[in-house]
Enzyme design. Structure first.
Site, PDB file in Angstrom:
ATOM      1  N   ASP A   1      35.337  49.435  41.326  1.00 48.26           N
ATOM      2  CA  ASP A   1      36.076  50.152  40.283  1.00 48.26           C
ATOM      3  C   ASP A   1      36.948  51.229  40.919  1.00 48.26           C
ATOM      4  O   ASP A   1      36.456  52.104  41.624  1.00 48.26           O
ATOM      5  CB  ASP A   1      35.068  50.785  39.314  1.00 48.26           C
ATOM      6  CG  ASP A   1      35.709  51.301  38.035  1.00 48.26           C
ATOM      7  OD1 ASP A   1      36.851  51.798  38.096  1.00 48.26           O
ATOM      8  OD2 ASP A   1      35.060  51.225  36.980  1.00 48.26           O
TER       9      ASP A   1
ATOM     10  N   HIS B   1      37.621  47.937  37.128  1.00 46.90           N
ATOM     11  CA  HIS B   1      37.296  48.742  35.942  1.00 46.90           C
ATOM     12  C   HIS B   1      37.507  47.964  34.650  1.00 46.90           C
ATOM     13  O   HIS B   1      36.781  48.194  33.677  1.00 46.90           O
ATOM     14  CB  HIS B   1      38.162  50.009  35.928  1.00 46.90           C
ATOM     15  CG  HIS B   1      37.805  50.974  34.839  1.00 46.90           C
ATOM     16  ND1 HIS B   1      36.616  51.684  34.828  1.00 46.90           N
ATOM     17  CD2 HIS B   1      38.476  51.360  33.713  1.00 46.90           C
ATOM     18  CE1 HIS B   1      36.566  52.467  33.762  1.00 46.90           C
ATOM     19  NE2 HIS B   1      37.675  52.278  33.069  1.00 46.90           N
TER      20      HIS B   1
ATOM     21  N   SER C   1      34.035  53.281  29.525  1.00 50.71           N
ATOM     22  CA  SER C   1      34.958  54.171  30.216  1.00 50.71           C
ATOM     23  C   SER C   1      34.914  55.577  29.579  1.00 50.71           C
ATOM     24  O   SER C   1      33.878  56.214  29.587  1.00 50.71           O
ATOM     25  CB  SER C   1      36.362  53.567  30.211  1.00 50.71           C
ATOM     26  OG  SER C   1      37.219  54.244  31.086  1.00 50.71           O
TER      27      SER C   1
END
Length: 302
Positions: free
Chosen positions: A241, A273, A153
């Site tokens: 996501d 995600h 991320s």
């Protein structure tokens, strides 16, 4: 009201409720303690200083494999939207477990967080960590000539960005991005053309998009620094996501390949995600990551 044993049933109910609540509280605290120490339990050295910046000590955890080595090295950069997260976050454990299983000496780093520390503090710390690992990897059976930079991320953004920096002291041999944010501008329509909370904290800019903040978002986007000669990339991304658009990895891969840079993409069908849910959608994805890493930086099989 008095029960048949002469004890107030009302008092019994109150006591039972108190005991139940205490039990729930104990379970919560116990679980939180286990969660906080879970990733630490994977490491063989914890809270090792790798630098100091703005009066803050920069720390990392190390896993030193058994055996003679030297072993390939991975530097892991945690997620958390640049404003949170930690090197020992149990949500990141699947990546560190995979690296352990693959026989890597890994270094999981903390870095300074926004909004207290604005951009580029976090990037500076990642580069400091790379230099420290290169200088010290051999002390932990690591091979400084075989380093993979791995991030999830926001950490994937930092890993991808660091790999584009023109500086031999921070050059690494491979990059693995787990749902990395690579283009801040591409995601603007998804956010209603305003800066999200994390972006505002990172840049110290208002929610409303201005020409200045647009320029800053472009400058923060790794996709704008792609050029020939970069190390190979592996991207892992869920196609549903909702935090970082899957399309970013598709576009990033295309641009890397256009510049002659190897970039492979593992798509997780239906995956969100959150990293800890990915195994439900593609149970063998970690095996694919390990195979890619071993091939790319010539890791010896285990």
């Amino acid at each position: 009201m008095i029960g048949h044993n002469g004890i107030s049933s009302g008092n019994i109910e109150v006591r039972e409720i108190k005991m139940f609540l205490l039990g729930i509280a104990f379970l919560f605290v116990s679980t939180a303690m286990q969660a906080g120490s879970y990733t630490d339990s994977l490491a063989t050295h914890t809270n090792m200083p790798y630098g100091r910046a703005a009066g803050e000590e920069l720390l990392l955890d190390i896993y030193e494999p058994q055996g003679e080595g030297p072993f390939p090295v991975a530097i892991y950069v945690h997620g958390g939207g640049w404003t949170g997260g930690d090197k020992a976050n149990p949500d990141d454990a699947p990546v560190l477990e995979m690296l352990t299983k693959a026989g890597f000496a890994w270094f999981s780093i903390n870095y300074r967080l926004a909004p207290e520390h604005r951009w580029p503090s976090c990037l500076d710390d990642v580069q400091t960590a790379i230099r420290w690992v290169k200088a010290n990897a051999a002390n932990f059976k690591g091979d400084p000539s075989r380093i993979a930079l791995v991030g999830y991320s926001a950490g994937g953004h930092l890993a991808s960005f660091a790999a584009t920096v023109v500086d031999e002291t921070v050059r690494i041999q491979a990059v693995v991005g787990y749902a990395p944010l690579t283009d801040f501008v591409q995601e603007l329509p998804k956010r209603g053309n305003i800066l999200g909370r994390a972006q505002r904290g990172l840049l110290n800019r208002p929610q409303e998009l201005t020409l200045e903040s647009l320029g800053m978002l472009k400058a923060l986007s790794p996709i704008n620094y792609i050029r020939p000669g970069l190390p190979p990339f592996l991207l892992i991304h869920g196609d549903t996501d909702q935090s970082v658009p899957y399309e970013q990895s598709l576009l990033f891969q295309t641009k890397l390949r256009t510049n002659g840079v190897r970039c492979d993409l593992i798509t997780l069908p239906g995956a969100p995600h959150r990293l800890t849910e990915w195994n439900k959608h593609l149970p063998n994805y970690s095996d694919q990551v390990m195979a890619w890493l071993k091939e790319t930086i010539n890791s010896p099989p285990r």
